[in-house]
Scaffold this active site. Structure first.
Site, short mmCIF file in Angstrom:
data_model
loop_
_atom_site.label_atom_id
_atom_site.label_comp_id
_atom_site.label_asym_id
_atom_site.label_seq_id
_atom_site.Cartn_x
_atom_site.Cartn_y
_atom_site.Cartn_z
N SER A 1 -1.56 -0.73 -8.00
CA SER A 1 -0.80 -0.88 -9.24
C SER A 1 0.00 -2.17 -9.17
CB SER A 1 0.15 0.29 -9.46
OG SER A 1 0.91 0.08 -10.65
N TYR B 1 -12.52 -9.96 -2.87
CA TYR B 1 -11.57 -9.89 -3.99
C TYR B 1 -11.09 -11.28 -4.41
CZ TYR B 1 -10.95 -4.97 -2.49
OH TYR B 1 -11.13 -3.65 -2.12
N ILE C 1 -5.28 4.38 -0.71
CA ILE C 1 -4.99 2.99 -1.06
C ILE C 1 -4.88 2.93 -2.58
CG2 ILE C 1 -5.72 0.59 -0.87
CD1 ILE C 1 -5.17 1.93 1.83
N ARG D 1 5.33 2.03 -11.55
CA ARG D 1 4.23 2.86 -11.05
C ARG D 1 4.13 2.79 -9.54
NH1 ARG D 1 -0.08 4.46 -13.86
NH2 ARG D 1 1.51 4.81 -15.45
N LEU E 1 -7.07 7.96 -7.19
CA LEU E 1 -6.73 8.66 -8.43
C LEU E 1 -7.95 8.83 -9.33
CD1 LEU E 1 -3.34 6.88 -9.21
CD2 LEU E 1 -3.73 9.01 -7.96
#
Length: 265
Positions: free
Chosen positions: A221, A40, A218, A226, A180
């Site tokens: 946001s 990342y 995990i 949120r 999600l």
């Protein structure tokens, strides 16, 4: 038994000051599990937040993951030490093999080297990410140890039942990334009907579906509101009928990303 917070704060694809701000606001909201990865390119920014948040180190659970290039080269100890330096830590709570990269056939050797890092006190727990049943069983057969965690792509439309059954059988704790469904699942009538009845948001319903199955999601946001909304999902209680309705959204294992061909370096 591993003591792990029930909801993690994801950090991909945030970098630099954006990542630092998101982790700081997440910790302020109540997150105690922070999830990053070498690939990342934000470990240093996450480390700034960990240093500035004001919490004692023992109150935070920090996860990072092995980069593909280090996995293939076999420089596992070096990878751990670089992550520790980037994060400003002297020990990782959880270190994961990010992808099995089966074409290179190095994941068993990588896992063995990670166990050596654990035994040297650099890592508390060693796990994997995106492993299928056959990868898990081979690791256990050849090393005599099971990963403590398998972090997999999972949401109600990708319930990942074969992998989760193997995790359960082998004593591997399941975490979920993209819990999600990158947003697609949130508009499903099954989700929105439950959300209306419970006076909750669709995201809270989907996160509660993970909690109901003892899976740690995990959730990423950078928005403080949120982040707080996601944490509030810990108070949502689904009925067995709710869980069954969400389970019926499953599209099957073939809808998940193909870990046999994924290459991340």
């Amino acid at each position: 038994m591993m003591d792990i917070p029930p909801l993690g704060l994801g950090t991909w694809p945030l970098t630099g000051p954006d990542a630092t701000r998101a982790v700081l606001s997440g910790i302020e909201a109540g997150y105690r599990l922070v999830d990053t990865a070498t690939v990342y390119d934000n470990e240093d920014a996450v480390g700034v937040a960990l240093a500035e948040c004001g919490l004692p180190r023992e109150e935070l659970f920090v996860t990072t993951k092995l980069r593909g290039s280090d996995h293939v080269s076999g420089d596992i100890r070096g990878a751990v030490e670089r992550s520790l330096k980037n994060l400003g830590l002297d020990r990782l709570d959880l270190f994961l093999i990010h992808w099995p990269l089966p074409r290179h056939d190095r994941y068993v050797a990588a896992f063995e080297a990670m166990l050596a890092c654990r035994d040297a006190g650099l890592v508390r727990h060693v796990g994997v990410s995106n492993f299928l049943e056959k990868h898990l069983r081979r690791v256990v057969a050849e090393t005599g140890e099971a990963p403590v965690v398998n972090q997999i792509q999972m949401d109600p439309s990708l319930a990942r039942l074969p992998v989760r059954r193997a995790d359960d059988e082998l004593g591997v704790f399941t975490q979920s990334w993209s819990p999600l469904g990158r947003g697609e699942v949130l508009g499903s009538p099954a989700v929105t009907d439950i959300a209306r009845r419970l006076d909750r948001t669709p995201a809270q319903v989907v996160l509660a579906w993970h909690f109901a199955q003892s899976v740690v999601p995990i959730a990423r946001s950078a928005n403080p509101a949120r982040q707080a909304e996601n944490l509030a999902a810990l108070d949502v209680r689904l009925t067995a009928a709710d869980v069954d309705a969400l389970n019926r959204l499953d599209r099957g294992e073939s809808a998940a990303r193909d870990v046999e061909t994924e290459e991340h370096y």
